[in-house]
Design a protein around this motif. Structure first.
Motif, PDB file in Angstrom:
ATOM      1  N   GLN C  37     -48.979 -14.605 -32.250  1.00  0.00           N
ATOM      2  CA  GLN C  37     -50.072 -15.570 -32.353  1.00  0.00           C
ATOM      3  C   GLN C  37     -49.569 -16.871 -32.981  1.00  0.00           C
ATOM      4  O   GLN C  37     -48.937 -16.842 -34.037  1.00  0.00           O
ATOM      5  N   PRO C  38     -49.844 -18.017 -32.375  1.00  0.00           N
ATOM      6  CA  PRO C  38     -49.399 -19.270 -32.979  1.00  0.00           C
ATOM      7  C   PRO C  38     -50.231 -19.581 -34.218  1.00  0.00           C
ATOM      8  O   PRO C  38     -51.412 -19.251 -34.286  1.00  0.00           O
ATOM      9  N   SER C  39     -49.605 -20.215 -35.208  1.00  0.00           N
ATOM     10  CA  SER C  39     -50.375 -20.617 -36.390  1.00  0.00           C
ATOM     11  C   SER C  39     -50.179 -22.099 -36.635  1.00  0.00           C
ATOM     12  O   SER C  39     -49.090 -22.643 -36.402  1.00  0.00           O
ATOM     13  N   TRP C  40     -51.241 -22.741 -37.065  1.00  0.00           N
ATOM     14  CA  TRP C  40     -51.234 -24.196 -37.241  1.00  0.00           C
ATOM     15  C   TRP C  40     -51.134 -24.554 -38.723  1.00  0.00           C
ATOM     16  O   TRP C  40     -51.834 -23.967 -39.547  1.00  0.00           O
ATOM     17  N   ASP C  75     -58.322 -21.829 -28.622  1.00  0.00           N
ATOM     18  CA  ASP C  75     -59.125 -20.738 -28.096  1.00  0.00           C
ATOM     19  C   ASP C  75     -58.188 -19.565 -27.795  1.00  0.00           C
ATOM     20  O   ASP C  75     -57.618 -19.461 -26.719  1.00  0.00           O
ATOM     21  N   GLY C  76     -58.013 -18.692 -28.770  1.00  0.00           N
ATOM     22  CA  GLY C  76     -57.029 -17.617 -28.630  1.00  0.00           C
ATOM     23  C   GLY C  76     -57.326 -16.625 -27.540  1.00  0.00           C
ATOM     24  O   GLY C  76     -56.441 -15.873 -27.130  1.00  0.00           O
ATOM     25  N   SER C  77     -58.573 -16.611 -27.042  1.00  0.00           N
ATOM     26  CA  SER C  77     -58.918 -15.574 -26.067  1.00  0.00           C
ATOM     27  C   SER C  77     -58.183 -15.764 -24.752  1.00  0.00           C
ATOM     28  O   SER C  77     -58.051 -14.832 -23.980  1.00  0.00           O
ATOM     29  N   ARG C  78     -57.723 -16.979 -24.476  1.00  0.00           N
ATOM     30  CA  ARG C  78     -57.034 -17.187 -23.199  1.00  0.00           C
ATOM     31  C   ARG C  78     -55.546 -17.436 -23.378  1.00  0.00           C
ATOM     32  O   ARG C  78     -54.842 -17.717 -22.423  1.00  0.00           O
ATOM     33  N   ILE C  94     -46.633 -26.191 -35.627  1.00  0.00           N
ATOM     34  CA  ILE C  94     -47.025 -24.931 -34.993  1.00  0.00           C
ATOM     35  C   ILE C  94     -45.855 -23.962 -35.070  1.00  0.00           C
ATOM     36  O   ILE C  94     -44.726 -24.314 -34.726  1.00  0.00           O
ATOM     37  N   THR C  95     -46.107 -22.763 -35.550  1.00  0.00           N
ATOM     38  CA  THR C  95     -45.070 -21.731 -35.532  1.00  0.00           C
ATOM     39  C   THR C  95     -45.635 -20.501 -34.847  1.00  0.00           C
ATOM     40  O   THR C  95     -46.827 -20.220 -34.940  1.00  0.00           O
ATOM     41  N   MET C  96     -44.754 -19.773 -34.152  1.00  0.00           N
ATOM     42  CA  MET C  96     -45.190 -18.525 -33.538  1.00  0.00           C
ATOM     43  C   MET C  96     -44.982 -17.431 -34.579  1.00  0.00           C
ATOM     44  O   MET C  96     -43.860 -17.187 -35.011  1.00  0.00           O
ATOM     45  N   THR C  97     -46.062 -16.783 -34.979  1.00  0.00           N
ATOM     46  CA  THR C  97     -45.956 -15.745 -36.005  1.00  0.00           C
ATOM     47  C   THR C  97     -45.580 -14.417 -35.376  1.00  0.00           C
ATOM     48  O   THR C  97     -45.403 -14.325 -34.162  1.00  0.00           O
ATOM     49  N   GLU C  98     -45.506 -13.393 -36.195  1.00  0.00           N
ATOM     50  CA  GLU C  98     -45.188 -12.061 -35.660  1.00  0.00           C
ATOM     51  C   GLU C  98     -46.432 -11.219 -35.437  1.00  0.00           C
ATOM     52  O   GLU C  98     -46.359 -10.022 -35.266  1.00  0.00           O
ATOM     53  N   GLN C  99     -47.588 -11.884 -35.475  1.00  0.00           N
ATOM     54  CA  GLN C  99     -48.838 -11.143 -35.282  1.00  0.00           C
ATOM     55  C   GLN C  99     -49.040 -10.823 -33.811  1.00  0.00           C
ATOM     56  O   GLN C  99     -49.019 -11.719 -32.979  1.00  0.00           O
ATOM     57  N   TYR C 100     -49.218  -9.557 -33.488  1.00  0.00           N
ATOM     58  CA  TYR C 100     -49.550  -9.238 -32.098  1.00  0.00           C
ATOM     59  C   TYR C 100     -50.714  -8.266 -31.982  1.00  0.00           C
ATOM     60  O   TYR C 100     -51.246  -8.044 -30.914  1.00  0.00           O
ATOM     61  N   GLU C 101     -51.138  -7.703 -33.092  1.00  0.00           N
ATOM     62  CA  GLU C 101     -52.280  -6.776 -33.020  1.00  0.00           C
ATOM     63  C   GLU C 101     -53.555  -7.586 -33.158  1.00  0.00           C
ATOM     64  O   GLU C 101     -54.124  -7.700 -34.234  1.00  0.00           O
ATOM     65  N   LEU C 102     -53.985  -8.173 -32.049  1.00  0.00           N
ATOM     66  CA  LEU C 102     -55.046  -9.165 -32.120  1.00  0.00           C
ATOM     67  C   LEU C 102     -56.352  -8.692 -31.507  1.00  0.00           C
ATOM     68  O   LEU C 102     -57.247  -9.479 -31.274  1.00  0.00           O
ATOM     69  N   ALA C 103     -56.450  -7.402 -31.209  1.00  0.00           N
ATOM     70  CA  ALA C 103     -57.681  -6.916 -30.582  1.00  0.00           C
ATOM     71  C   ALA C 103     -58.846  -7.139 -31.530  1.00  0.00           C
ATOM     72  O   ALA C 103     -58.751  -6.889 -32.718  1.00  0.00           O
ATOM     73  N   THR C 104     -59.949  -7.635 -30.963  1.00  0.00           N
ATOM     74  CA  THR C 104     -61.096  -7.935 -31.811  1.00  0.00           C
ATOM     75  C   THR C 104     -62.373  -7.840 -30.995  1.00  0.00           C
ATOM     76  O   THR C 104     -62.352  -7.902 -29.774  1.00  0.00           O
ATOM     77  N   ASN C 105     -63.478  -7.679 -31.698  1.00  0.00           N
ATOM     78  CA  ASN C 105     -64.768  -7.634 -31.016  1.00  0.00           C
ATOM     79  C   ASN C 105     -65.306  -9.026 -30.744  1.00  0.00           C
ATOM     80  O   ASN C 105     -66.133  -9.212 -29.874  1.00  0.00           O
ATOM     81  N   ILE C 110     -59.972 -14.951 -33.196  1.00  0.00           N
ATOM     82  CA  ILE C 110     -58.610 -15.383 -32.953  1.00  0.00           C
ATOM     83  C   ILE C 110     -58.556 -16.854 -32.563  1.00  0.00           C
ATOM     84  O   ILE C 110     -57.541 -17.343 -32.115  1.00  0.00           O
ATOM     85  N   GLY C 111     -59.638 -17.562 -32.748  1.00  0.00           N
ATOM     86  CA  GLY C 111     -59.627 -18.997 -32.512  1.00  0.00           C
ATOM     87  C   GLY C 111     -59.342 -19.728 -33.829  1.00  0.00           C
ATOM     88  O   GLY C 111     -59.562 -19.200 -34.908  1.00  0.00           O
TER      89      GLY C 111
END
Lengths: 300, 560, 179
Positions: C37-40, C75-78, C94-105, C110-111
């Motif tokens: 996930q990118p982080s700002w 808009d992280g959903s896309r 902007i850095t690309m983090t190591e987060q990949y478990e992004l499932a959410t309701n 994730i925006g």
């Protein structure tokens, strides 16, 4: 008091059949496929989950009663089963013909459910199921007949106990090999899970079943598998009698779990056969079992 | 060996006035402008020269001269030459002669442009709807420029695709749209007599994402490689490379040698993991899940390596127009060699186990047979063709990236059945390992990116082909004005191969259907990439569970 | 022959042992340069809009609320996690983090919404305007379809109840704003 033995029969089979399925799944995963695999109790969870789901029925009486008939038939077969080599009181009211009839009834119930669902895949699956039934049941019948020929009786306890009771002659060895070869077909696992073949015909006969109905069918299949595995132990591994009923049952179950290990290893090292290839295979089995019967008549 | 001049001369001599113009920007590409009345003859002429049909490209030229353009592309494999014959017809009467009667593989391309551009093809044997949804209104051609990319007509009721009639005495078994064999939505109506397949009809294109239209209207050249990569879930780099090569050809850009080597390595890494994946899937399709698990276990090492090298285990995002994004450092190279060693060792044992296993032979030998002649007639590609004795491979026939310096064999088997495809794929994996080793060994130093010096000139045509694990990928690019393509046509290998499936299925057992369809390694989303469909239906999709049940029940009973 | 091949197969599969993980309980660390996930970093961001222009999935949207307030919405959903935004960012915000478990309701989880206070021009008193003097043109890139938060709202309401041939003519409203 005798009726308690019957209760033990039913309880042991009802409680342990899903567990042994879990064992097969675990062995397949851990030993053969290099993965963690589901917990041993997974099959219980599956059945519980299915029982809580909604039943969808495409509106036919045959469809509704089929799972009940199947489960009832396999339970009534198990009633006569000589668990712990103890022939229970009800076995006197039936003979091996009854057992074969009841087993076939289970298969017929599957066909009934499949055909009344009017699904193309179900009818394709049921035609395969029918072929399997016609070609494999004779092997089972021959096994009983082998015992019956030896002891000249159709009684369940007598004929079952007498197959290997008199030592391993040529006929018994042939029958044992044939039974082992047909084992995967009896229990409906690879390479003979042709009727259910998931990637081809999507569980075939069971495609339209859901929820509790499917759970009943699943239970039926599990019990059938355990019956055939246990039958192998009772017929071909001579009675080791300790004198205590409980110990006898435990020893028998230990052997049954060995048979399940065999089922797991065979099932996971073979691709599924095509129905025409399987037919040829079954034909060889039937011929071999006839030879065994022929030999046994001459006492070999 | 034919050279460009030979082809030019032969065409000019025979068809004088019908051939209007030649254009050969490179020694390996020939664009011929012809009159539309001679399309069929000239196509046949090129086939006679040893050409193999690739794909047709239709494009909208209404804004310029009120015509619709059509390009038939052929590959002369022995001569390292692509021949593209271009023609056009006025938009009021866009009628062309169909080339499908002679080249059956052109059937889908032509049906595609009937749907998307409103062209008409005289003499097409099966002018049915191919791509558009059944409820798409008549007369709206989504690939024309006037139609916005996000147009969404309302859904219509009671329209359904008319499948072919089943032959006498046969029952129809619907396979799909959702079926464990297929992994992606597509519909095969299989006509069976007992268990024997007597024919089949296909209705696919259910997962269109409208990538071509999207890229022609919305994004710029630099972003397309990332979208191209997502055409396919397995062989993404292939599409990105093919697109980038087409763009570099059109712009006349020569990228650095090191970038070409890294591209080669990425493509071969992808081939290894794709073939191992296929081997697993094939095992699953014949009910042998152990092969599935073990092949994927071996594959996993290369997936983790991909993550380390590129930042993602599958969608590498490595290839961009003008070069690659990340460099392969010596440490990463050494690690790759170590991984290749273990994979090779394990693959040798798996190969031996499979070759010696009679039960696998029983399910794959003599299944899905078609002859070499039929394979050539249907212009099948990739391992499917090589298993039938057709000796084609883009890497060798039309070298790109660094393949001209690589030593490798192209395994060809002539068993003509599914078993052949198993063997070809395993052998190709060994070749891929060989290529990566050579590439790492010979890789020159240098920059990994080459900047575009100037804007890309509009209306340049370019065609590029790349050998994907499943066959060859062809990208045709017409550059446009607003820093984005005027037309970008993607042909994935499944597109021709799927058209040959009915021939393979004929007279086989229904039980063999999964492995036969599986043997071409179908990728339906690769095939279905064209039209613009926005799946979000807003309010309408918010049905409760009860509503859905009611609808499905109502449909069920109506069907009885 | 048959038996030998089967025994070989069993031996082959016994060797590696169990290789899968008890995943949710036993996480597998990702590689060093993983594109998660990118982080700002809003301290570094200058609001140039380069990431928005380069995003292949169009997930970064920009809106100038008033003269000196710019809203950037991710808009992280896309998002396809291609990492292109991190590549082009001139300030490394902007850095690309190591987060990949992004499932959410809820896709808003994730925006990322950033409100940037922009410096104004000393001469004219305004900050540079994305909508009329397109920043992307200054960067030497053309063909950028200007997406802002309002267009995003339009896209989701695009379903048409009745199809009308006139729709084609009205399609102008989907065109990008004229310069």
């Amino acid at each position: 008091m005798d009726i308690l033995y019957v209760a033990v029969n039913i309880l042991v089979f009802l409680l342990l059949a899903p567990f042994f399925d879990g064992v097969v799944r675990r062995i397949t995963a851990r030993v053969v496929q290099s993965r963690q695999g589901p917990p041993l109790m997974q099959t219980y969870y599956d059945i519980f989950k299915l029982l809580g789901k909604q039943n969808l029925t495409p509106g036919n009486v045959g469809f509704k009663i089929a799972p009940l008939v199947a489960l009832a038939s396999i339970i009534s077969v198990i009633v006569f089963f000589p668990l712990g080599h103890e022939v229970n009181v009800l076995a006197g009211y039936a003979d091996i013909i009854t057992v074969i009839y009841l087993l076939t009834l289970g298969g017929v119930a599957v066909l009934l459910g499949a055909l009344s669902s009017k699904n193309t895949y179900a009818s394709l699956g049921s035609s395969r199921e029918m072929i399997t039934m016609i070609m494999v049941e004779p092997v089972l019948a021959m096994t009983f007949i082998l015992g019956a020929v030896k002891i000249k009786s159709l009684g369940i306890g007598a004929s079952v106990a007498s197959v290997a009771g008199g030592g391993y002659g040529a006929s018994v060895i042939i029958m044992l090999v044939v039974y082992l070869a047909a084992l995967q077909a009896f229990v409906g696992r690879q390479p003979f899970d042709i009727a259910e073949a998931e990637v081809e015909i999507l569980e075939g006969p069971f495609i339209e079943f859901s929820g509790p109905n499917l759970a009943l069918f699943k239970y039926y299949m599990l019990m059938k598998q355990m019956f055939y595995a246990a039958l192998f132990v009772v017929v071909f591994i001579p009675a080791i009698k300790t004198g205590y009923y409980g110990f006898d049952v435990l020893i028998q179950l230990a052997f049954v779990s060995l048979v399940y290990v065999l089922i797991a290893v065979l099932g996971s090292t073979h691709p599924r056969m095509r129905i025409d290839q399987a037919q040829k295979f079954y034909a060889v089995l039937i011929a071999a079992s006839l030879v065994a019967i022929g030999l046994s008549v001459y006492g070999i | 060996m034919l050279t460009i001049d030979d082809v030019k001369k032969q065409l000019k001599d025979k068809y004088q006035a019908a051939v209007k113009n030649f254009e050969a920007p490179y020694s390996t590409r020939l664009f011929v402008d012809i009159d539309k009345s001679k399309v069929r003859e000239i196509s046949n002429e090129i086939i006679k020269m040893g050409g193999r049909y690739l794909v047709s490209v239709g494009y909208d030229n209404i804004a310029r001269d009120k015509t619709l353009g059509l390009i038939h592309n052929f590959s002369l494999d022995r001569d390292d030459l692509f021949v593209c014959i271009r023609t056009s017809a006025p938009v009021d009467n866009p009628e062309f002669d169909s080339i499908t009667p002679d080249i059956p593989n052109a059937g889908w391309s032509e049906r595609e442009y009937m749907d998307l551009l409103g062209m008409k093809f005289k003499g097409h044997p099966k002018p049915k709807r191919l791509i558009l949804a059944d409820d798409w209104p008549e007369g709206v051609y989504p690939l024309r420029k006037e139609v916005p990319y996000n147009l969404m007509p309302p859904a219509a009721e009671n329209v359904a695709y008319q499948l072919d009639e089943a032959p006498e005495g046969c029952t129809t078994i619907p396979v799909g749209p959702f079926h464990p064999t297929l992994h992606e939505p597509a519909h095969f109506a299989v006509f069976v007599d007992g268990e024997t397949i007597k024919g089949c009809d296909y209705r696919g294109f259910m997962v269109h994402r409208g990538l071509e239209k999207l890229c022609q209207t919305q994004v710029t050249y630099n972003e397309i490689p990332f979208i191209a990569e997502r055409i396919c879930g397995i062989c993404g780099s292939v599409h990105a490379t093919s697109y980038s090569q087409a763009l570099e050809l059109a712009a006349g850009l020569k990228i650095s040698r090191r970038a070409e080597y890294i591209r080669t390595i990425m493509l071969e890494i992808e081939r290894i993991h794709s073939h191992l994946l296929w081997l697993g899937i094939a095992g699953h399709l014949i009910g042998f899940d152990t092969v599935f698990m073990q092949a994927w276990r071996v594959r996993e090492a290369i997936m983790w390596y991909g993550e380390k090298l590129t930042g993602n285990r599958k969608t590498y995002g490595m290839i961009v127009a003008g070069g690659v994004r990340r460099d392969i450092t010596p440490e990463l190279g050494d690690e790759l060699l170590g991984i290749l060693k273990t994979i090779e060792k394990e693959l040798i044992t798996i190969h031996k186990a499979i070759v010696g296993d009679g039960s696998i032979h029983r399910r794959t030998k003599g299944v899905g047979c078609i002859t070499k002649q039929e394979t050539e007639l249907w212009s099948l590609v990739g391992p499917v063709a090589r298993a039938r004795g057709v000796d084609i491979d883009v890497r060798r026939d039309h070298p790109y990236a660094a393949y001209d310096e690589m030593q490798f064999d192209v395994p060809v088997v002539d068993s003509c059945d599914v078993w052949g495809t198993v063997v070809v794929r395993i052998l190709e994996t060994f070749e891929a390992i060989k290529i990566i080793r050579q590439a790492l060994d010979k890789m020159p130093a240098g920059p990994i990116m080459t900047e575009f010096a100037e804007d890309v000139k509009p209306l340049q045509h370019a065609i590029a082909a790349v050998e994907a694990p499943r066959g060859e990928v062809v990208h045709y690019l017409i550059t446009g004005e607003e820093n984005r393509p005027e037309r970008w046509r993607v042909r994935a290998p499944t597109y021709p191969n799927l058209q040959g499936v009915p021939a393979m299925l004929l007279n086989d057992q229904f039980a063999d259907l999964p492995i036969i369809i599986g043997s071409i390694d179908p990728c339906f989303s690769c095939t279905d990439r064209v039209v613009k469909v926005d799946i979000r239906t807003g309010e309408k999709s918010r049905l409760t569970k009860m509503d859905l049940e009611k609808i499905s029940r109502a449909k069920k009973f109506a069907g009885r | 022959m048959y038996l030998m091949s089967k025994i070989k197969q069993v031996l082959l599969v016994l060797k590696p042992g169990v290789v899968t993980l008890k995943y949710p309980f036993e996480p597998h660390p990702v590689a060093k340069d993983f594109r998660g996930q990118p982080s700002w970093d809003h301290h570094k961001c200058v609001g140039c809009g380069g990431c928005a222009a380069h995003c292949p999935a169009r997930t970064i949207l920009i809106r100038d609320v008033c003269q000196d307030l710019r809203v950037m919405y991710y808009d992280g959903s896309r998002c396809t996690y291609c990492g292109r935004c991190a590549d082009v960012c001139p300030e490394d915000a902007i850095t690309m983090t190591e987060q990949y478990e992004l499932a959410t309701n809820d896709k808003n989880d994730i925006g990322v919404n950033m409100e940037l206070f922009m410096l104004t021009c000393q001469r004219c008193g305004r900050c540079f305007n994305m909508e009329t003097t397109n920043m992307i043109d200054k960067m030497g890139l053309r063909g950028f379809k200007y997406d802002n938060l309002e267009t995003r709202a339009v896209i989701s309401k695009l379903t048409t109840e009745q199809f009308d041939p006139k729709m084609l003519e009205e399609s102008d409203r989907f065109k990008r704003p004229q310069k």
